[in-house]
Structure formats: structure tokens, C-alpha cells
Design a protein around this motif. Structure first.
Motif, PDB file in Angstrom:
ATOM      1  N   TRP A  22      39.998 -27.223  46.076  1.00 56.10           N
ATOM      2  CA  TRP A  22      39.163 -26.143  46.604  1.00 56.10           C
ATOM      3  C   TRP A  22      38.859 -25.025  45.629  1.00 56.10           C
ATOM      4  O   TRP A  22      37.682 -24.699  45.452  1.00 56.10           O
ATOM      5  N   THR A  69      27.655 -29.682  52.197  1.00 55.97           N
ATOM      6  CA  THR A  69      28.242 -28.392  52.523  1.00 55.97           C
ATOM      7  C   THR A  69      28.923 -28.333  53.908  1.00 55.97           C
ATOM      8  O   THR A  69      30.041 -27.842  54.003  1.00 55.97           O
ATOM      9  N   PRO A  70      28.286 -28.823  54.969  1.00 53.99           N
ATOM     10  CA  PRO A  70      28.965 -28.724  56.277  1.00 53.99           C
ATOM     11  C   PRO A  70      30.308 -29.443  56.287  1.00 53.99           C
ATOM     12  O   PRO A  70      31.298 -28.920  56.801  1.00 53.99           O
ATOM     13  N   ARG A  87      37.442 -27.414  54.047  1.00 50.69           N
ATOM     14  CA  ARG A  87      37.974 -26.250  53.357  1.00 50.69           C
ATOM     15  C   ARG A  87      38.851 -25.434  54.288  1.00 50.69           C
ATOM     16  O   ARG A  87      39.813 -24.804  53.874  1.00 50.69           O
ATOM     17  N   ASN A  88      38.484 -25.449  55.550  1.00 49.76           N
ATOM     18  CA  ASN A  88      39.239 -24.665  56.510  1.00 49.76           C
ATOM     19  C   ASN A  88      40.345 -25.479  57.173  1.00 49.76           C
ATOM     20  O   ASN A  88      40.945 -25.033  58.138  1.00 49.76           O
ATOM     21  N   GLU A 136      32.774 -27.426  54.296  1.00 45.09           N
ATOM     22  CA  GLU A 136      33.200 -26.237  55.038  1.00 45.09           C
ATOM     23  C   GLU A 136      34.305 -26.604  56.020  1.00 45.09           C
ATOM     24  O   GLU A 136      35.292 -25.888  56.181  1.00 45.09           O
ATOM     25  N   LEU A 183      34.918 -24.593  44.533  1.00 45.46           N
ATOM     26  CA  LEU A 183      34.149 -23.398  44.890  1.00 45.46           C
ATOM     27  C   LEU A 183      33.743 -22.614  43.653  1.00 45.46           C
ATOM     28  O   LEU A 183      32.630 -22.100  43.565  1.00 45.46           O
TER      29      LEU A 183
END
Lengths: 265, 310
Positions: free
Chosen positions: B192, B153-154, B160-161, B157, B196
Motif C-alpha cells: 500500500w 481504483t474501486p 486498502r481499507n 480502495e 499509493l
């Protein structure tokens, strides 16, 4: 002959953010006889559903033992069928396919699966609705499908967790009647949880009354009528049983309420 | 907590996974809800045979509804045709629609348009397909196994950004100017929404359905195959549909930076060489292509989630 034997069962949960564990059940002793219809009433929050989860093998007790036919229960299995209040039908499967679900789990061959599903759809009076999806059925019909699904894989025990609580009064009464006739036909052992005293007296051969939290069995009452024909609810004995259980429950409901106020306030 | 079913008035609708189309930071103008629900097209109630009079009325209603819904587009086309002719806008920069259509027709005749469309579609579909094949399993894994989720996840994240556009130079540096970089670029952008939605599809499966399946003795594998996966399909498909739109929108950018063919190249090259009608022809083609592709996916999505009507 006992089907289910429960001895000294307790269940505590660790609640997040609170130091001390939360005791849902404590020292439960209960025998369910083979082929009997046992109803279980208690104030809300007394751990009725927890007890049912334990019998279903979905959770394990913190203390004590549960046995089915003399063997310890250690996990779920197709010898017990659970019927939930919210039906728990698979929305992407038709009524027929929902009933076949448990048979697939039991590895019943396709052809036989289909036949058995049809048979049980007919049994609950939904013969013409095999291809309907759950969202195309009324609440009462959905619960019939759920009952048929549990009966189809031929469990020895049917565990029902307030199955009729979400239905309107009329649907509920007709389903109660049907459930009794199914029980008489199939000879299953049924453990039925309810918070309705009328329902408990109407359905149960025995009614087990639970205390408020932590739940214990307060008393078990044998319910016998000279005849179950006609309007059972109009029978004076029905009123006596009802009143007796109501009196037993009143203190518990009050205790549950006090507890609720304490924990909220 | 174990027994809160005191109210007999619980709702009857079967709970279903919540629709989760949008994520913070992921909202673009093209994420606007598709006009799925069309009140005008509701199934007409079945009744006794309709007389000629009501049938006529129904036809009229259909026509007027069609007229109302296409009015804005028609107005745009009229404005496009007349304003340059009237001199309201410079017709060099915005030629009238008829000229653009003529240019489009010529491009199509020469086979040039087909070539560019083919090149673009090939890249888009390759990236899109690769995203589906690789990302859905990854999303299922993350949604189902908490250790995998905690581990990844990190990192996810962080990426993703990171806009795909920001990474385009990196892809080009590492993978060269060829097809690989462009397809990777599309793949990255498509990943993405699919990822998600797949994760949330798996995570939002109704706990009661899982409990019910477990009570019938299903092990983790069967549970995943027979309950989690089918329950998550509609949500996953929402992600796939969004990714389909991305695949076409995002590719154009890559084709503008370094390419010898493709609609992005056509638009850019036409602008460079002052073939303005050709540029507009390219733009119209890409809009229509996007529209068509999206419509196709919406239709597919609906077929996959007929049961999700509550």
C-alpha cells in the motif's frame, strides 16, 4: 520569405461547468518572416500563450491553418524550440544534462552532445556551471540554461513565452541584451511574447499588438532605429513607439478588465 | 485561462512534486516524520582556517548536542535498570536492563538469536522485495493510464481499507502455515505505501515539465521514461521507505500466530515459557533491527532525491 504563416486561426475551449465554449483566439492572420525578431504584446488573457502553443504544435486550432516553411504544423518538433516563463528545467538533471535533453531527443551521439551542450553553456555565459542543478542556480541563470537548451538542438524558430517576466529588472535587461546578441549571431527566427511594452519595443523588429479576448492581431508596427548602439531606451524614437503601442493597448486593457469584471461578477 | 501570467512576481523556485507521504487512514504512530532535518548537524560555513579555540568550541557543541539528543534514551535505560531494583515495578515482569542484556548476550552466544533474526529478516526482505518488484510497475500503470486507474481504483480502495491483519487468517487458510503465507502477508502490507506513493508520484509530475518535453517532440514512451519516471522517483522512494518499516513491524504479528522460528516466535514463546528476560531481549532486537533498516532506507532515499531541494 515567410517562416511562419498563420491564416484565419481560431481556438475555442470548452470550459467545464459552462455551456458555451470559450473563444481564446479568433481569425488570427500573421506572417513571421525568416530570421526576424517578432514581439507579441497584448492584455493579459488575450490568448498570447495559446497562439504560441499552436505554433509549437502543442495544441491544434479549432479553425484556420498554421504553416512552417509552407508545410502545415501538425504536432511539436525540434524545428521549433520553446522557452517558458518558469524555465521548465528538469530538476534532476544538471545544467549540462538539461541542455543535452533536446539533443538526446534528436539522437545526437553522446560525445557530440556533450560538446554542443558545453558550447551553448559558454554562449549564455554559464561555462563554469555545467554541473549545477537547477535549484543551485538563480532565476536568471536558470533562464539562460533554458535558452541554451532550446538553442542547442538548433531549431529554426525560437518561441518565447514571457521568458523574462519572472526576473528582476536588472537581470531582465542584461538577458534582453544577450538575447539580441544571440539572435544576431545565430540568425534564428524569434517569436517573443511579452506584456511589457518596453520589452516589445526594445527587442522586436516588429511588434504585433493583440486585442483583448478573443485575441486577434490588432496591428503590426515596424520598429526601426537609426542605430541600436548606446542606450536605446533614451532614444526619442523609442518613446514614440512606446507611446503609440501604449495608446493602442489602452483600449484593449480596458476591454479586458470589463470582461474580467463581467465574468467574475 | 490560457494566459494568466500577468504578474511579474511569480516565484522563482522550480515547482517540484509535492511530498505526499501520508494518506488518510494510513497514519500510524510509526509514520511520524523521521528526524531528517538536524539543525545541529548543518554544514559548518567554510571560512578561513579555524583556530584551535573555535575547533574546541565546535567539539564541545557537538558533544553537548549529542548528549541532549540521547538524554531521553539514557533516562529510559536508567529507569529500566533502577525501578525494578528499587521495587517500584515487579522485577519478575520487568527485569532490570542488565539482566535483559545478559539474556540477550546468552541468546546470541547460543546462536539462537541469530537464527531467529535470520528467519525474520528473510521473510521481511522477501515480502518487501516482492512488493517493490510487483507494485511499482502496477502503480506506474495506474498513475499513467487512466483506463487502468478507472478499472482498478474501486477494487484497490476496497482492499486498502481491509487491514492486513484481518486477512492473515485468509492467507493462512489458503497458503498454509508455511513461509508463503507470511511472505504474502508482508507483501500485502508493504504494497500500500508503495502503490499509493507511486501513483501520486506519477500524477503530480509538474505539467510544465511534460509540456516542455512534449515541445521537444517526445512521444509518450520517451516522455514516460525520461520525464515521468525520474520525476516520480523521490515520491516512490518515500513509499518504499515506509514499506520497509511496515515489513518488519507487520511480520512480527504473523510470527506470533504460527511459526517455529523468527523474532515474533521468540517473543511469544519466551512469554509463554516465562523466560521474561528472553522476551525483552527479543523486543530490543526487533526495535534495533527496525531502526537500522529505516536508517538505511532514509540514507538511500536521500541519495535518490538530492535534486528535490527547493
Amino acid at each position: 520569405m515567410n517562416k511562419i504563416t498563420i491564416r484565419g486561426v481560431g481556438k475555442t475551449f470548452q470550459v467545464r461547468g459552462e455551456g458555451r465554449p470559450f473563444a481564446a483566439l479568433e481569425g488570427i492572420d500573421l506572417d513571421v518572416r525568416a530570421g526576424e525578431f517578432l514581439t507579441l504584446v497584448g492584455p493579459s488573457g488575450c490568448g498570447k500563450s495559446t497562439l504560441l502553443d499552436l505554433i509549437a504544435g502543442l495544441t491544434t486550432p479549432t479553425s484556420g491553418t498554421l504553416q512552417l516553411d509552407g508545410r502545415a504544423i501538425n504536432g511539436p518538433g525540434l524545428d521549433r524550440g520553446v522557452v517558458f516563463q518558469q524555465y521548465a528545467l528538469f530538476p534532476w538533471r544538471t545544467a549540462q544534462a538539461n541542455i543535452e535533453f533536446g539533443l538526446e531527443a534528436k539522437a545526437v551521439p553522446g560525445k557530440e552532445r556533450e560538446e554542443r551542450a558545453r558550447h551553448f553553456l559558454d554562449l549564455v555565459g554559464l561555462g563554469g556551471f555545467a554541473d549545477r542543478y537547477p535549484h543551485e542556480l538563480s532565476g536568471g541563470m536558470r533562464q539562460r540554461v533554458a535558452i541554451a537548451r532550446s538553442l542547442a538542438f538548433d531549431p529554426e524558430v525560437l518561441l518565447m513565452d514571457e521568458p523574462f517576466a519572472a526576473l528582476d529588472a536588472q537581470t531582465r535587461e542584461s538577458l534582453q541584451e544577450e538575447l539580441l546578441s544571440i539572435w544576431e549571431k545565430t540568425g534564428k527566427t524569434i517569436v517573443f511574447i511579452t506584456h511589457g511594452i518596453d520589452e516589445a519595443v526594445y527587442l522586436g523588429q516588429r511588434v504585433a499588438i493583440m486585442t483583448s479576448r478573443p485575441g486577434r492581431i490588432k496591428q503590426i508596427i515596424d520598429v526601426t532605429f537609426d542605430s541600436r548602439a548606446g542606450d536605446l531606451r533614451a532614444d526619442p524614437r523609442f518613446g514614440e513607439y512606446r507611446h503609440h503601442i501604449w495608446t493602442l493597448l489602452r483600449d484593449e486593457v480596458a476591454a479586458a478588465r470589463r470582461d474580467e469584471v463581467l465574468s467574475v461578477g | 485561462m490560457a494566459d494568466n501570467k500577468g504578474t511579474a512576481l511569480a516565484t522563482e523556485s522550480t515547482p517540484s512534486p509535492e511530498k505526499s507521504e501520508q494518506f488518510p487512514g494510513d497514519v500510524h504512530w510509526y509514520d511520524l516524520p523521521d528526524d531528517d532535518a538536524d539543525p545541529e548537524e548543518e554544514a559548518e560555513p567554510e571560512g578561513p582556517p579555524v583556530s584551535g579555540d573555535t575547533r574546541l568550541r565546535r567539539v564541545i557543541r557537538k558533544v553537548t548536542s549529542l548528549g541532549r539528543r540521547s538524554a531521553a534514551v539514557a533516562l529510559l535505560l536508567v529507569v529500566w535498570e533502577t525501578f525494578p531494583r528499587l521495587g517500584v515495578v515487579d522485577r519478575v515482569f520487568l527485569p532490570p536492563l542488565s539482566e535483559v542484556v545478559g539474556a540477550w548476550y546468552e541468546l546470541a552466544l547460543k546462536g539462537e538469536l541469530g537464527e531467529h533474526v535470520g528467519a525474520s529478516l528473510g521473510r521481511s526482505l522477501a515480502g518487501f522485495a516482492l512488493a517493490i518488484v510487483t507494485v511499482i510497475p502496477l502503480g506506474l500503470l495506474i498513475g499513467w493510464y487512466k483506463p487502468v486507474a478507472d478499472f482498478l481504483t474501486p477494487l484497490l480502495e476496497l482492499f486498502r481499507n481491509t487491514s492486513a491483519v484481518a486477512l492473515l487468517p485468509v492467507f493462512t487458510l489458503i497458503l498454509g502455515l508455511g513461509e508463503t503465507a507470511k511472505i504474502t502477508f508482508v507483501l500485502y502490507a508493504c504494497a500500500w505505501p508503495i502503490l499509493l506513493n507511486t501513483i501520486s508520484g506519477v500524477k503530480t509530475v509538474d505539467a510544465l515539465l511534460i509540456k516542455s518535453a512534449r515541445s521537444m517532440g517526445l512521444g509518450p514512451l520517451r516522455l514516460f521514461q525520461k520525464v515521468i519516471l525520474p520525476a516520480a522517483v523521490p515520491t516512490i522512494f518515500t513509499g518504499v521507505r515506509l514499506a520497509g518499516a511496515y515489513s518488519i513491524l507487520v511480520l512480527l504479528f504473523a510470527e506470533m500466530v504460527g511459526a517455529k522460528a523468527g523474532l515474533g516466535y521468540l517473543i511469544n514463546a519466551a512469554q509463554f515459557n516465562f523466560r521474561i528476560p528472553d522476551m525483552y531481549a527479543g523486543i530490543i532486537t526487533i526495535s534495533l533491527l527496525g531502526l537500522l533498516f529505516n536508517q538505511l532506507l532514509v540514507t538511500l532515499e536521500r541519495r535518490f532525491s538530492t535534486w528535490r531541494i527547493t
